[in-house]
Scaffold this motif. Structure first.
Motif, PDB file in Angstrom:
ATOM      1  N   VAL A 243       9.012  -2.585   1.635  1.00  0.00           N
ATOM      2  CA  VAL A 243       9.946  -1.462   1.696  1.00  0.00           C
ATOM      3  C   VAL A 243      10.078  -0.833   0.307  1.00  0.00           C
ATOM      4  O   VAL A 243       9.862  -1.498  -0.713  1.00  0.00           O
ATOM      5  CB  VAL A 243      11.337  -1.947   2.188  1.00  0.00           C
ATOM      6  N   LYS A 244      10.401   0.449   0.304  1.00  0.00           N
ATOM      7  CA  LYS A 244      10.827   1.111  -0.931  1.00  0.00           C
ATOM      8  C   LYS A 244      12.337   1.285  -0.856  1.00  0.00           C
ATOM      9  O   LYS A 244      12.858   1.807   0.136  1.00  0.00           O
ATOM     10  CB  LYS A 244      10.159   2.483  -1.068  1.00  0.00           C
ATOM     11  N   ALA A 245      13.028   0.876  -1.900  1.00  0.00           N
ATOM     12  CA  ALA A 245      14.481   1.053  -1.956  1.00  0.00           C
ATOM     13  C   ALA A 245      14.789   2.270  -2.826  1.00  0.00           C
ATOM     14  O   ALA A 245      14.400   2.322  -3.989  1.00  0.00           O
ATOM     15  CB  ALA A 245      15.151  -0.188  -2.525  1.00  0.00           C
ATOM     16  N   ILE A 246      15.477   3.251  -2.248  1.00  0.00           N
ATOM     17  CA  ILE A 246      15.876   4.456  -2.966  1.00  0.00           C
ATOM     18  C   ILE A 246      17.297   4.222  -3.461  1.00  0.00           C
ATOM     19  O   ILE A 246      18.228   4.059  -2.670  1.00  0.00           O
ATOM     20  CB  ILE A 246      15.783   5.687  -2.047  1.00  0.00           C
ATOM     21  N   LEU A 247      17.464   4.198  -4.776  1.00  0.00           N
ATOM     22  CA  LEU A 247      18.676   3.653  -5.379  1.00  0.00           C
ATOM     23  C   LEU A 247      19.722   4.692  -5.767  1.00  0.00           C
ATOM     24  O   LEU A 247      20.823   4.317  -6.175  1.00  0.00           O
ATOM     25  CB  LEU A 247      18.295   2.855  -6.637  1.00  0.00           C
ATOM     26  N   ASP A 248      19.394   5.986  -5.664  1.00  0.00           N
ATOM     27  CA  ASP A 248      20.280   7.032  -6.197  1.00  0.00           C
ATOM     28  C   ASP A 248      21.731   6.904  -5.731  1.00  0.00           C
ATOM     29  O   ASP A 248      22.650   7.186  -6.490  1.00  0.00           O
ATOM     30  CB  ASP A 248      19.750   8.414  -5.795  1.00  0.00           C
ATOM     31  N   PRO A 269       9.308   3.642   3.966  1.00  0.00           N
ATOM     32  CA  PRO A 269       8.131   2.782   4.133  1.00  0.00           C
ATOM     33  C   PRO A 269       7.544   2.364   2.783  1.00  0.00           C
ATOM     34  O   PRO A 269       7.612   3.109   1.802  1.00  0.00           O
ATOM     35  CB  PRO A 269       7.147   3.681   4.896  1.00  0.00           C
ATOM     36  N   PRO A 270       6.982   1.166   2.723  1.00  0.00           N
ATOM     37  CA  PRO A 270       6.431   0.665   1.462  1.00  0.00           C
ATOM     38  C   PRO A 270       5.144   1.396   1.098  1.00  0.00           C
ATOM     39  O   PRO A 270       4.546   2.088   1.931  1.00  0.00           O
ATOM     40  CB  PRO A 270       6.146  -0.799   1.775  1.00  0.00           C
ATOM     41  N   PRO A 271       4.675   1.241  -0.126  1.00  0.00           N
ATOM     42  CA  PRO A 271       3.383   1.806  -0.486  1.00  0.00           C
ATOM     43  C   PRO A 271       2.262   1.008   0.173  1.00  0.00           C
ATOM     44  O   PRO A 271       2.457  -0.159   0.541  1.00  0.00           O
ATOM     45  CB  PRO A 271       3.344   1.663  -2.008  1.00  0.00           C
ATOM     46  N   LYS A 428       3.305   0.723   8.747  1.00  0.00           N
ATOM     47  CA  LYS A 428       3.723   2.055   8.313  1.00  0.00           C
ATOM     48  C   LYS A 428       3.925   2.041   6.802  1.00  0.00           C
ATOM     49  O   LYS A 428       4.728   1.270   6.283  1.00  0.00           O
ATOM     50  CB  LYS A 428       5.022   2.465   9.014  1.00  0.00           C
ATOM     51  N   THR A 429       3.186   2.886   6.110  1.00  0.00           N
ATOM     52  CA  THR A 429       3.303   2.958   4.653  1.00  0.00           C
ATOM     53  C   THR A 429       3.388   4.415   4.206  1.00  0.00           C
ATOM     54  O   THR A 429       3.116   5.327   4.985  1.00  0.00           O
ATOM     55  CB  THR A 429       2.093   2.299   3.963  1.00  0.00           C
ATOM     56  N   GLU A 430       3.770   4.611   2.957  1.00  0.00           N
ATOM     57  CA  GLU A 430       3.780   5.936   2.337  1.00  0.00           C
ATOM     58  C   GLU A 430       3.075   5.846   0.994  1.00  0.00           C
ATOM     59  O   GLU A 430       3.306   4.891   0.244  1.00  0.00           O
ATOM     60  CB  GLU A 430       5.219   6.419   2.094  1.00  0.00           C
ATOM     61  N   PRO A 431       2.240   6.816   0.668  1.00  0.00           N
ATOM     62  CA  PRO A 431       1.561   6.781  -0.631  1.00  0.00           C
ATOM     63  C   PRO A 431       2.579   6.796  -1.766  1.00  0.00           C
ATOM     64  O   PRO A 431       3.673   7.351  -1.637  1.00  0.00           O
ATOM     65  CB  PRO A 431       0.724   8.069  -0.632  1.00  0.00           C
ATOM     66  N   LEU A 432       2.202   6.194  -2.876  1.00  0.00           N
ATOM     67  CA  LEU A 432       3.050   6.225  -4.063  1.00  0.00           C
ATOM     68  C   LEU A 432       3.148   7.652  -4.588  1.00  0.00           C
ATOM     69  O   LEU A 432       2.139   8.334  -4.748  1.00  0.00           O
ATOM     70  CB  LEU A 432       2.474   5.326  -5.155  1.00  0.00           C
ATOM     71  N   ALA A 433       4.356   8.092  -4.817  1.00  0.00           N
ATOM     72  CA  ALA A 433       4.575   9.428  -5.382  1.00  0.00           C
ATOM     73  C   ALA A 433       4.823   9.298  -6.876  1.00  0.00           C
ATOM     74  O   ALA A 433       5.135   8.213  -7.380  1.00  0.00           O
ATOM     75  CB  ALA A 433       5.778  10.097  -4.711  1.00  0.00           C
ATOM     76  N   LYS A 434       4.688  10.409  -7.578  1.00  0.00           N
ATOM     77  CA  LYS A 434       4.980  10.408  -9.006  1.00  0.00           C
ATOM     78  C   LYS A 434       6.441  10.055  -9.210  1.00  0.00           C
ATOM     79  O   LYS A 434       7.323  10.549  -8.502  1.00  0.00           O
ATOM     80  CB  LYS A 434       4.687  11.787  -9.606  1.00  0.00           C
ATOM     81  N   ARG A 435       6.698   9.203 -10.172  1.00  0.00           N
ATOM     82  CA  ARG A 435       8.074   8.762 -10.392  1.00  0.00           C
ATOM     83  C   ARG A 435       8.942   9.916 -10.883  1.00  0.00           C
ATOM     84  O   ARG A 435       8.522  10.733 -11.699  1.00  0.00           O
ATOM     85  CB  ARG A 435       8.101   7.628 -11.405  1.00  0.00           C
ATOM     86  N   GLU A 436      10.171   9.943 -10.372  1.00  0.00           N
ATOM     87  CA  GLU A 436      11.098  11.015 -10.730  1.00  0.00           C
ATOM     88  C   GLU A 436      11.613  10.817 -12.155  1.00  0.00           C
ATOM     89  O   GLU A 436      11.875   9.691 -12.591  1.00  0.00           O
ATOM     90  CB  GLU A 436      12.273  11.016  -9.747  1.00  0.00           C
TER      91      GLU A 436
END
Length: 573
Positions: A243-248, A269-271, A428-436
């Motif tokens: 999983v990707k955890a979105i921390l905002d 979804p994880p990378p 189910k995965t999502e490609p790594l995006a550029k870090r914000e």
């Protein structure tokens, strides 16, 4: 382990199992531990032996699939293992990061992929009581336990993300219960040692309460939890194999004595990839500590550095080092009351592919042993001056689909036949995006906060820092209960990327790169400084190779702080 002189697992993992096996059996407590290190199967078999000796019906399992040492060299030659930060064009990898790829003196000794929690969850579902893992991500045991307990699916991303953060909060021993706490000086010393570890109570929705056993030393407050939350973060997206955890939107609240609720984490979804930790023989290190006392210290170190470089050049090895640094540690006290308070160190740190340059460094020092500045002295222990082999770290990424992972339940009283469960990569995965990364949006002009006073920024902030390979993270936050809510607006407006470069002072180099994000609901600003730790920890030339002291160094900086925040702090104290 390779030489047959070590079993390959953490001794303390075995000690813990051996000492608690009776209560584990009595209360049917599920145990998940990553202390299997390089040999989880071996520790599981030893544990199963203990269970049989005790006559207990406990099922012991182990996770496998993280060890890629047999294929790592071939994958590297094929270019299939890019560096973790390779896709970030703004990041310059540290010198010699890739040198091991074609250096016969730097063979790979281990290569372990960071696994997620799916093997753990499936092992528990199949009836395992004790699961021994090796290189799983630090939070994976907590994710796996919550996944199993609440019967989540692998696409319950918000819940899995919450469990990921819960695991992150308790993964570092007593860090969440008072250890490594930035505000320790406000507390009695007897509350700051012999601490118990944190406990995460993970709810079905993924939120958690961080607490501790009521009879042990330590404390759990919003501040200790914030400090640990900000430790070793990658930014506002925390990655795990599941999983990707979105921390905002993370939030925290004190809900009782030693009880802090944490929520607001969003999952995704994880990378398709995971991190692969490669360790290789980095060469040889030498470290020498020399002393200078009192008058004209700068000139003394200037002279000594020039002398040693002259000798190395004469021997033809000055340009043969991977790293050669003359680090000046400390400043003599003005009008000192003792010789110790007048004394500073010169730390000579050297790395090379072979022991020859390092040996020449020691010989050069011996050659000029009686040609030195006034008052020269050093410790009699010169063990670190001799070339010592060291391991260095290369963080790669590898497709999760290429891993061959499983969890195996060993025979027990009730099941005589071993059961091996093959697991699959996330569907189910999502490609790594550029870090914000961003500077403050619509910042408030600093003059709007009224008169200021020059004080240490640590007087109004707490912070935590740590290592992420060759990078360091630093998170600052204000305690608005002590300084007022406006202090948050000041902090986010004040702590820009350029300000961070300024605060780093002489530690800043133009080849570094900074990312910055905000966590507004916990009043925190977070930075990642790429490259500041070199090749990372064991290969880093920094005295603080783990980056743990960076936050405290920055909190010691004198800046202009609005007087009204200081008045509130003083009234609180």
């Amino acid at each position: 382990m390779a030489a047959g002189k070590h079993p390959g697992w953490e001794q303390t993992a075995w000690d813990g199992i051996e000492q608690s096996i009776d209560i584990i059996n009595e209360k049917r407590i599920k145990i998940i531990i990553n202390g299997g290190a390089h040999n989880p199967k071996g520790l599981a078999e030893k544990t199963a032996e203990l269970v049989r000796f005790k006559g207990y019906d406990l099922k012991v399992a182990y996770v496998s699939g993280d060890n890629l040492l047999p294929v790592a060299n071939d994958l590297l030659k094929e270019g299939a293992l890019p560096h973790l930060d390779a896709d970030n064009s703004a990041v310059k990898l540290a010198k010699n990061t890739l040198s091991f790829l074609d250096d016969k003196y730097k063979p790979i000794v281990s290569a372990n992929a960071y696994l997620g929690a799916r093997e753990i969850a499936q092992g528990l579902e199949a009836g395992a009581d004790i699961i021994i893992a090796g290189r799983v991500a630090d939070a994976s045991p907590v994710i796996g336990a919550a996944w199993y307990w609440h019967s989540w699916s692998e696409t319950d991303f918000d819940r899995l993300a919450g469990a990921l953060v819960a695991g992150h909060l308790i993964e570092c021993s007593a860090y969440v219960t008072g250890s490594n706490f930035a505000g320790f000086y406000e507390l009695p010393k007897e509350e700051l040692y012999d601490l118990v570890f944190g406990i995460a109570e993970v709810e079905k929705d993924g939120s958690c309460v961080i607490t501790k056993h009521e009879k042990g030393r330590g404390f759990v407050t919003v501040d200790t939890v914030k400090c640990q939350f900000l430790y070793e973060l990658q930014g506002n997206i925390y990655l795990n194999s599941d999983v990707k955890a979105i921390l905002d939107g993370v939030q925290m609240e004190q809900v009782g004595k030693d009880r802090v609720k944490v929520w607001g984490i969003v999952g995704a979804p994880p990378p398709p990839t995971t991190k692969l930790a490669i360790f290789y023989r980095g060469g040889y290190q030498s470290e020498l500590l020399l002393n200078a006392t009192g008058y004209a210290t700068k000139e003394k170190w200037d002279l000594y550095e020039e002398t040693i470089k002259f000798g190395l050049k004469k021997r033809g090895v000055l340009d043969k080092f991977d790293i050669l640094e003359f680090q000046r540690v400390g400043v003599p006290q003005y009008n000192p009351r003792s010789q110790l308070s007048s004394t500073t160190y010169l730390r000579i740190f050297a790395e090379a592919s072979t022991p020859v340059p390092n040996g020449q460094l020691l010989q050069t020092m011996q050659e000029f042993a009686m040609q030195h500045f006034s008052g020269f002295h050093s410790t009699m222990d010169m063990r670190t001056a001799f070339p010592i082999p060291f391991l260095s770290f290369y963080p790669a990424i590898i497709p999760q689909s290429s891993l061959n992972c499983s969890v195996t339940i060993l025979p027990s009283i009730s099941n005589k036949v071993p059961l091996s469960i093959q697991t699959t990569a996330p569907q189910k995965t999502e490609p790594l995006a550029k870090r914000e990364t961003y500077d403050p949006v619509s910042p408030t002009a600093l003059s709007n906060f009224g008169p200021t006073k020059q004080v240490k920024i640590g007087d109004v902030t707490l912070a935590r820092s740590g290592d992420k390979g060759g990078n360091a993270n630093v998170g600052f936050f204000v305690r608005v209960d002590r300084t007022g809510i406006q202090s948050w607006e000041w902090l986010r407006s004040f702590l820009t990327v350029s300000r961070m470069r300024e605060l780093l002072g002489d530690d800043w180099r133009d080849e570094y790169f900074i990312e910055r994000v905000e966590f507004p609901k916990i009043h925190a600003v977070h930075f990642v400084v790429y490259g500041i730790l070199g090749r990372g920890v064991s290969g880093s030339a920094r005295l603080d190779g783990l980056g743990k002291g960076i936050a405290d160094y920055l909190r010691d900086k004198v800046v202009d702080v609005p007087v009204k925040f200081l008045e509130k702090v003083e009234s609180h104290l």
